[in-house]
Structures are given as C-alpha cells and as structure tokens.
Design an enzyme around this catalytic site. Sequence first.
Site, mmCIF file in Angstrom:
data_model
loop_
_atom_site.group_PDB
_atom_site.id
_atom_site.type_symbol
_atom_site.label_atom_id
_atom_site.label_comp_id
_atom_site.label_asym_id
_atom_site.label_seq_id
_atom_site.Cartn_x
_atom_site.Cartn_y
_atom_site.Cartn_z
ATOM 1 N N CYS A 1 -5.900 -3.362 7.247
ATOM 2 C CA CYS A 1 -7.016 -2.419 7.193
ATOM 3 C C CYS A 1 -8.212 -2.961 6.431
ATOM 4 O O CYS A 1 -9.357 -2.652 6.777
ATOM 5 C CB CYS A 1 -6.559 -1.085 6.603
ATOM 6 N N CYS B 1 0.827 -1.202 0.000
ATOM 7 C CA CYS B 1 0.000 0.000 0.000
ATOM 8 C C CYS B 1 0.865 1.257 0.000
ATOM 9 O O CYS B 1 0.613 2.207 -0.745
ATOM 10 C CB CYS B 1 -0.927 -0.010 1.204
#
Length: 378
Positions: free
Chosen positions: A217, A121
């Site tokens: 997440c 990410c």
Amino acid sequence: MPGKDVAVTFSDLQIPKPAAAARIVVAMSGGVDSSVAALLAAGTGAEVIGVTLQLYDHGEAAKRSGACCAGQDIFDAAQVCEKLGIAHYVLDYESRFREGVIERFADDYARGRTPVPCSLCNQGVKFTDLHAFARELDADALVTGHYVRRVVKDGKAELHKGRDPARDQSYFLYGTTDEQLDLLRFPIGELPKAEVRALAAEAGLIVAAKPDSQDICFVPDGDYARLVKRMRPETEAPGEIVDLAGRVVGTHRGIVHFTVGQRRGLEIGGSPEPLYVVRIEPDEKRLVVGPKQALAISEARVGSWNWLGEDQREVEVKVRSLSRPVRARLDDGTIRFHKPEFGVAPGQAAVVYEGERLLGGGWIEETGAAEAGAELAA
C-alpha cells in the site's frame, strides 16, 4: 440491504447481548471489502461506528492512488458511512505506521531480508491499535473486511481460511492474538469477491466498482527500490557477485534491487545454467549466486512465534501468501520440510495450518540448505 441468502444476522456475529444494546466498530479502508463488511454489520440492527486509519500525512495522501488508507480512500469511507447512516471516525496513525511498518520494511531490505509488510501492519496499527480503540469505545465487536473466518468450537474462537481460496488472507493474519480474536468478526469471510461487489452495487455504495489496491500500500507504483534507496541510501552501493565457491562472477548496482531467489537483473554472462540469488551479504555488499538447486531449503528456523492453536508437530506450512501449504514437522521452533522447498528466505512469514484452521506463525530468521542429492521440487 442484502438478500436473505447472504445477510449477516446479529446471531451470526455471536455477540452475547441484544442487538439494540450492542455496539460494533468497523475498520474501513475505503475499499469495497470493508465497505460491505460495514453494510452487513449495519444490517444487524446494532449501533455501528466506522473507523478509518490515516496512514500518510495529508500532502502524501492527496498524491496517492491505488493505496489503502490514503486521501481518496478516507473520503470514500466517509461517503459509505453517510450512505449507511453510521458514524465515522478518522484516526491519525501516520507516525506509528511509518515507524512500525515502513521503517521496518526498509531495514529488512538493508539487511538482505525479504519483508512481509502486510503482516507487520496487521500485527500493529491494523489490529493492535484498532483493538485498543474499539475497547475504549466499549465495542462488543470489531469487524473487518478480511477474507478469513472466525469459527467457535467448544467455546474457543479459531481463525480459519476464507471460504474463497483465491481471496484467503489468513497468511497475513497469523499474528492475531486470542484476545483480539475474541473481539474480531469477519462477515465477508464466507463470500467470493464477485458476491461482495454485487452486494455493494445493490446497496448503491460508491465503491462497488473500485479497483482493489495493488502491491504494497505504501509503494503503489511497485518501485520498492526507490523507496528503500531514499530511506537507506547505503543499499544502492555497488558490490561483487560471487558464486558458491566465492569466485567473483560479476558486479551489481546495489543490494536494494535483489531478493533471495531472484534471477532478473543479475546480468552474468558465461554461465552454463541460469543463476539465482542464493544469499545476500549486506555488510560486504555482496550477492551470492548459484543454480536453482542451491535454493532448495530443508528447514527454517522461525522466531517470534504467535500461536492461536495448539503447538503441534505435524503441520502444513505456507512461506508465501500465494503458495500452497506443504507438509512439515515442527521441532523446537524449527520447521523441517518433508520435501525441499524453494523461495524460502529470512524475513518471510512462516504460517502454520491444520487443514482450514490457522494455528500460528512467525518470522523466518535462518534457513538450512537441502543436502546434495535430496529430492528436489520441480
């Protein structure tokens, strides 16, 4: 605004122009760390713009709790920006995040690898795309709430561990490029978490007591297997469990439930010692198990290297975010550990340090078992 002892002055950000003429973009996830980073940036007197990435579609975001960049987090980031009197933008990166992070995560599990999605990410939407957006806005700095430090020596920016070792996030940022680091700033890298929360409370930010996001997440409930089975159903096919000699010792209910080094869930009886997953063979839907000593690794071949520092020989290496750095030697892209290491698996990131300074890192592609009789870690 924070007290003088922790305030970030404009000169601290090392921007070569007057504050009144400078523009700072702050990456805001909706958590306390990025909110305090925005607070400190706003206190410098420069123009500050908050940017939040929407990483899930609106329907999914509304249902999520404990994940960053979801519905509540976008609202919280907007509230903080309003409190600070700065502009706030929301960028829809849902498709890029799915393709670059979530799909890669599922693929790695299907290949029997141990993924590190936070590093992916940061190398993609978090830094690459945000960096490009900040450049489009003609920003002089891109501020984030990471617990790392940017240190300039002899005119060159270096990336160092966060001052608080319990919060250091440098492991996940090894893919940062020199070009990105020229623009990036990390104003909370010198602070402990307790002080960050105290600053948020003092400023009256609504996120002051907000819990940290947990786990990955996009899997806030921690059930990775459920996500991977939905995206890659072949990973839940049952198969054989064999020992190091190839003898069948049991069966499993899908490779999606296992990673290298795992003991829980094997349910193998009759063994005189605990057995661990030593290797995953996804094409054969097979788990190879052995005693803990079989997990000992002497070397790891690493690919897709990114270097922020010099390509050195004798270094310290971390193969997990929470592990201690260990001594190793670099040899043509291969890490040779001074002592056998455990818990090293393809798919993980190998991150290289020289003391506090992050030199670089890459993805572990293959590991080499320690020779029998080698000195093994406890």
